[in-house]
Design a protein around this motif. Sequence first.
Motif, PDB file in Angstrom:
ATOM      1  N   LYS A  97      -4.737   9.311   3.239  1.00  0.00           N
ATOM      2  CA  LYS A  97      -5.179   8.439   2.150  1.00  0.00           C
ATOM      3  C   LYS A  97      -4.314   7.180   2.095  1.00  0.00           C
ATOM      4  O   LYS A  97      -3.085   7.255   2.127  1.00  0.00           O
ATOM      5  CB  LYS A  97      -5.105   9.190   0.826  1.00  0.00           C
ATOM      6  CG  LYS A  97      -5.579   8.389  -0.353  1.00  0.00           C
ATOM      7  CD  LYS A  97      -5.562   9.218  -1.630  1.00  0.00           C
ATOM      8  CE  LYS A  97      -6.028   8.354  -2.766  1.00  0.00           C
ATOM      9  NZ  LYS A  97      -7.009   8.972  -3.581  1.00  0.00           N
ATOM     10  N   THR A  98      -4.957   6.013   2.021  1.00  0.00           N
ATOM     11  CA  THR A  98      -4.270   4.737   1.849  1.00  0.00           C
ATOM     12  C   THR A  98      -4.688   4.160   0.510  1.00  0.00           C
ATOM     13  O   THR A  98      -5.877   4.053   0.212  1.00  0.00           O
ATOM     14  CB  THR A  98      -4.636   3.749   2.972  1.00  0.00           C
ATOM     15  OG1 THR A  98      -4.228   4.312   4.226  1.00  0.00           O
ATOM     16  CG2 THR A  98      -3.945   2.410   2.775  1.00  0.00           C
ATOM     17  N   VAL A  99      -3.707   3.805  -0.308  1.00  0.00           N
ATOM     18  CA  VAL A  99      -3.962   3.262  -1.639  1.00  0.00           C
ATOM     19  C   VAL A  99      -3.418   1.839  -1.698  1.00  0.00           C
ATOM     20  O   VAL A  99      -2.203   1.636  -1.787  1.00  0.00           O
ATOM     21  CB  VAL A  99      -3.300   4.125  -2.732  1.00  0.00           C
ATOM     22  CG1 VAL A  99      -3.559   3.540  -4.112  1.00  0.00           C
ATOM     23  CG2 VAL A  99      -3.781   5.566  -2.651  1.00  0.00           C
ATOM     24  N   PRO A 100      -4.304   0.824  -1.637  1.00  0.00           N
ATOM     25  CA  PRO A 100      -3.835  -0.546  -1.796  1.00  0.00           C
ATOM     26  C   PRO A 100      -3.511  -0.790  -3.274  1.00  0.00           C
ATOM     27  O   PRO A 100      -4.319  -0.492  -4.153  1.00  0.00           O
ATOM     28  CB  PRO A 100      -5.017  -1.395  -1.336  1.00  0.00           C
ATOM     29  CG  PRO A 100      -6.209  -0.501  -1.399  1.00  0.00           C
ATOM     30  CD  PRO A 100      -5.727   0.911  -1.356  1.00  0.00           C
TER      31      PRO A 100
ATOM     32  N   CYS B 179       0.843  -1.201   0.000  1.00  0.00           N
ATOM     33  CA  CYS B 179       0.000   0.000   0.000  1.00  0.00           C
ATOM     34  C   CYS B 179       0.874   1.245   0.000  1.00  0.00           C
ATOM     35  O   CYS B 179       2.002   1.213   0.490  1.00  0.00           O
ATOM     36  CB  CYS B 179      -0.885   0.054   1.254  1.00  0.00           C
ATOM     37  SG  CYS B 179      -2.228  -1.129   1.258  1.00  0.00           S
TER      38      CYS B 179
ATOM     39  N   CYS C  93       0.566  -4.285   3.609  1.00  0.00           N
ATOM     40  CA  CYS C  93      -0.760  -4.108   4.202  1.00  0.00           C
ATOM     41  C   CYS C  93      -1.623  -5.329   3.901  1.00  0.00           C
ATOM     42  O   CYS C  93      -1.307  -6.113   3.016  1.00  0.00           O
ATOM     43  CB  CYS C  93      -1.413  -2.825   3.687  1.00  0.00           C
ATOM     44  SG  CYS C  93      -1.602  -2.760   1.897  1.00  0.00           S
ATOM     45  N   ALA C  94      -2.711  -5.445   4.635  1.00  0.00           N
ATOM     46  CA  ALA C  94      -3.639  -6.548   4.445  1.00  0.00           C
ATOM     47  C   ALA C  94      -4.546  -6.251   3.250  1.00  0.00           C
ATOM     48  O   ALA C  94      -4.866  -5.082   2.989  1.00  0.00           O
ATOM     49  CB  ALA C  94      -4.481  -6.741   5.700  1.00  0.00           C
ATOM     50  N   PRO C  95      -4.958  -7.274   2.503  1.00  0.00           N
ATOM     51  CA  PRO C  95      -5.880  -7.040   1.393  1.00  0.00           C
ATOM     52  C   PRO C  95      -7.172  -6.391   1.875  1.00  0.00           C
ATOM     53  O   PRO C  95      -7.597  -6.640   3.010  1.00  0.00           O
ATOM     54  CB  PRO C  95      -6.150  -8.441   0.849  1.00  0.00           C
ATOM     55  CG  PRO C  95      -5.030  -9.288   1.349  1.00  0.00           C
ATOM     56  CD  PRO C  95      -4.593  -8.661   2.648  1.00  0.00           C
ATOM     57  N   PRO C  96      -7.786  -5.555   1.024  1.00  0.00           N
ATOM     58  CA  PRO C  96      -9.034  -4.883   1.447  1.00  0.00           C
ATOM     59  C   PRO C  96     -10.189  -5.858   1.575  1.00  0.00           C
ATOM     60  O   PRO C  96     -10.202  -6.911   1.055  1.00  0.00           O
ATOM     61  CB  PRO C  96      -9.286  -3.882   0.320  1.00  0.00           C
ATOM     62  CG  PRO C  96      -8.480  -4.313  -0.837  1.00  0.00           C
ATOM     63  CD  PRO C  96      -7.378  -5.180  -0.289  1.00  0.00           C
TER      64      PRO C  96
ATOM     65  N   LEU D  64      -2.955  -3.673  -4.661  1.00  0.00           N
ATOM     66  CA  LEU D  64      -3.472  -4.979  -5.069  1.00  0.00           C
ATOM     67  C   LEU D  64      -2.388  -5.830  -5.729  1.00  0.00           C
ATOM     68  O   LEU D  64      -2.632  -6.555  -6.678  1.00  0.00           O
ATOM     69  CB  LEU D  64      -4.686  -4.819  -5.994  1.00  0.00           C
ATOM     70  CG  LEU D  64      -5.837  -3.995  -5.409  1.00  0.00           C
ATOM     71  CD1 LEU D  64      -6.950  -3.847  -6.422  1.00  0.00           C
ATOM     72  CD2 LEU D  64      -6.343  -4.578  -4.106  1.00  0.00           C
TER      73      LEU D  64
END
Length: 122
Positions: free
Chosen positions: A9-12, A3, A119-122, A14
Amino acid sequence: MICLLAGSKTVPLLAGALTLAWTHSVEKILWEEDWRSGPAGLELVEARVRGSGAGMDPPPEARFEDGVWKWRPRVPPVGEVVLRRSGATADWRVCIDGLCRPMGDLVPPQADPIMMKSCAPP
Protein backbone atom coordinates in the motif's frame (compact mmCIF):
# COMPACT_ATOMS: atom_id res chain seq x y z
CA MET A 1 5.31 15.24 -1.97
CA ILE A 2 5.72 12.68 0.80
CA CYS A 3 4.28 9.16 0.72
CA LEU A 4 4.01 6.34 3.25
CA LEU A 5 4.60 2.79 2.04
CA ALA A 6 3.16 -0.04 4.12
CA GLY A 7 3.61 -3.40 2.43
CA SER A 8 2.01 -3.09 -1.00
CA LYS A 9 0.00 0.00 0.00
CA THR A 10 1.24 3.49 -0.94
CA VAL A 11 -0.39 6.47 0.75
CA PRO A 12 0.36 9.86 -0.82
CA LEU A 13 0.07 12.49 1.92
CA LEU A 14 -0.51 15.31 -0.59
CA ALA A 15 2.01 17.45 1.29
CA GLY A 16 5.61 18.40 0.73
CA ALA A 17 6.27 18.81 4.45
CA LEU A 18 5.12 17.18 7.68
CA THR A 19 5.91 16.76 11.33
CA LEU A 20 6.56 13.26 12.58
CA ALA A 21 5.83 12.99 16.32
CA TRP A 22 6.18 10.20 18.87
CA THR A 23 6.48 9.61 22.60
CA HIS A 24 9.78 8.16 23.84
CA SER A 25 9.19 4.63 25.16
CA VAL A 26 11.18 5.08 28.40
CA GLU A 27 11.03 8.78 29.23
CA LYS A 28 7.44 9.33 27.98
CA ILE A 29 8.55 12.64 26.45
CA LEU A 30 7.29 13.99 23.13
CA TRP A 31 9.73 14.15 20.21
CA GLU A 32 8.96 15.92 16.93
CA GLU A 33 10.80 16.12 13.63
CA ASP A 34 9.92 18.37 10.71
CA TRP A 35 10.56 16.73 7.33
CA ARG A 36 10.21 18.10 3.81
CA SER A 37 10.50 16.59 0.40
CA GLY A 38 13.26 18.18 -1.65
CA PRO A 39 15.11 17.50 -4.89
CA ALA A 40 17.66 15.29 -3.08
CA GLY A 41 15.08 13.34 -1.05
CA LEU A 42 13.67 13.79 2.44
CA GLU A 43 15.27 16.61 4.40
CA LEU A 44 15.17 16.78 8.21
CA VAL A 45 14.50 20.47 8.85
CA GLU A 46 14.15 20.68 12.64
CA ALA A 47 13.95 18.41 15.68
CA ARG A 48 12.30 19.20 19.01
CA VAL A 49 12.20 17.43 22.36
CA ARG A 50 10.54 18.45 25.61
CA GLY A 51 13.13 16.92 27.94
CA SER A 52 16.13 14.64 28.07
CA GLY A 53 17.34 11.34 29.47
CA ALA A 54 17.70 7.71 28.38
CA GLY A 55 19.95 8.52 25.43
CA MET A 56 17.87 11.43 24.17
CA ASP A 57 19.87 14.48 25.17
CA PRO A 58 19.62 17.44 22.79
CA PRO A 59 22.88 18.30 21.01
CA PRO A 60 25.05 21.24 22.11
CA GLU A 61 23.66 23.50 19.35
CA ALA A 62 20.05 23.07 20.58
CA ARG A 63 18.30 26.13 21.94
CA PHE A 64 15.68 26.07 24.70
CA GLU A 65 12.53 28.04 23.79
CA ASP A 66 9.12 27.91 25.44
CA GLY A 67 9.88 24.65 27.27
CA VAL A 68 11.21 22.86 24.17
CA TRP A 69 14.74 22.05 22.99
CA LYS A 70 15.00 22.84 19.24
CA TRP A 71 17.79 22.23 16.74
CA ARG A 72 18.50 21.69 13.07
CA PRO A 73 20.11 18.27 12.67
CA ARG A 74 23.11 18.40 10.37
CA VAL A 75 22.31 15.34 8.28
CA PRO A 76 22.14 15.01 4.50
CA PRO A 77 18.84 14.29 2.72
CA VAL A 78 17.82 10.63 2.70
CA GLY A 79 15.93 8.50 0.19
CA GLU A 80 13.63 7.01 2.82
CA VAL A 81 12.95 6.87 6.53
CA VAL A 82 12.08 3.48 8.05
CA LEU A 83 9.47 3.72 10.80
CA ARG A 84 8.99 0.72 13.09
CA ARG A 85 5.95 0.01 15.26
CA SER A 86 6.72 -2.12 18.30
CA GLY A 87 3.28 -2.04 19.87
CA ALA A 88 4.99 -1.15 23.17
CA THR A 89 4.35 2.57 22.67
CA ALA A 90 1.69 4.81 21.19
CA ASP A 91 1.69 4.96 17.40
CA TRP A 92 3.57 7.57 15.39
CA ARG A 93 1.67 10.79 14.72
CA VAL A 94 1.76 12.54 11.37
CA CYS A 95 1.01 16.28 11.41
CA ILE A 96 0.30 18.24 8.25
CA ASP A 97 -0.60 21.93 8.43
CA GLY A 98 -1.22 21.63 12.17
CA LEU A 99 -3.58 18.65 11.91
CA CYS A 100 -2.15 15.56 13.63
CA ARG A 101 -3.34 11.99 13.09
CA PRO A 102 -2.14 8.63 14.35
CA MET A 103 -0.23 6.62 11.74
CA GLY A 104 -2.97 3.97 12.05
CA ASP A 105 -5.44 6.41 10.45
CA LEU A 106 -3.27 6.42 7.31
CA VAL A 107 -1.94 2.86 7.01
CA PRO A 108 -3.13 -0.47 8.44
CA PRO A 109 -2.54 -0.54 12.23
CA GLN A 110 -0.53 -3.78 11.99
CA ALA A 111 1.73 -2.56 9.15
CA ASP A 112 5.42 -2.70 10.14
CA PRO A 113 7.77 -1.39 8.93
CA ILE A 114 6.49 1.74 7.21
CA MET A 115 8.67 3.64 4.76
CA MET A 116 8.41 7.40 4.41
CA LYS A 117 9.69 8.57 1.00
CA SER A 118 9.50 11.42 -1.45
CA CYS A 119 7.12 10.59 -4.27
CA ALA A 120 5.57 12.12 -7.36
CA PRO A 121 2.08 13.64 -7.10
CA PRO A 122 -0.71 11.24 -8.13
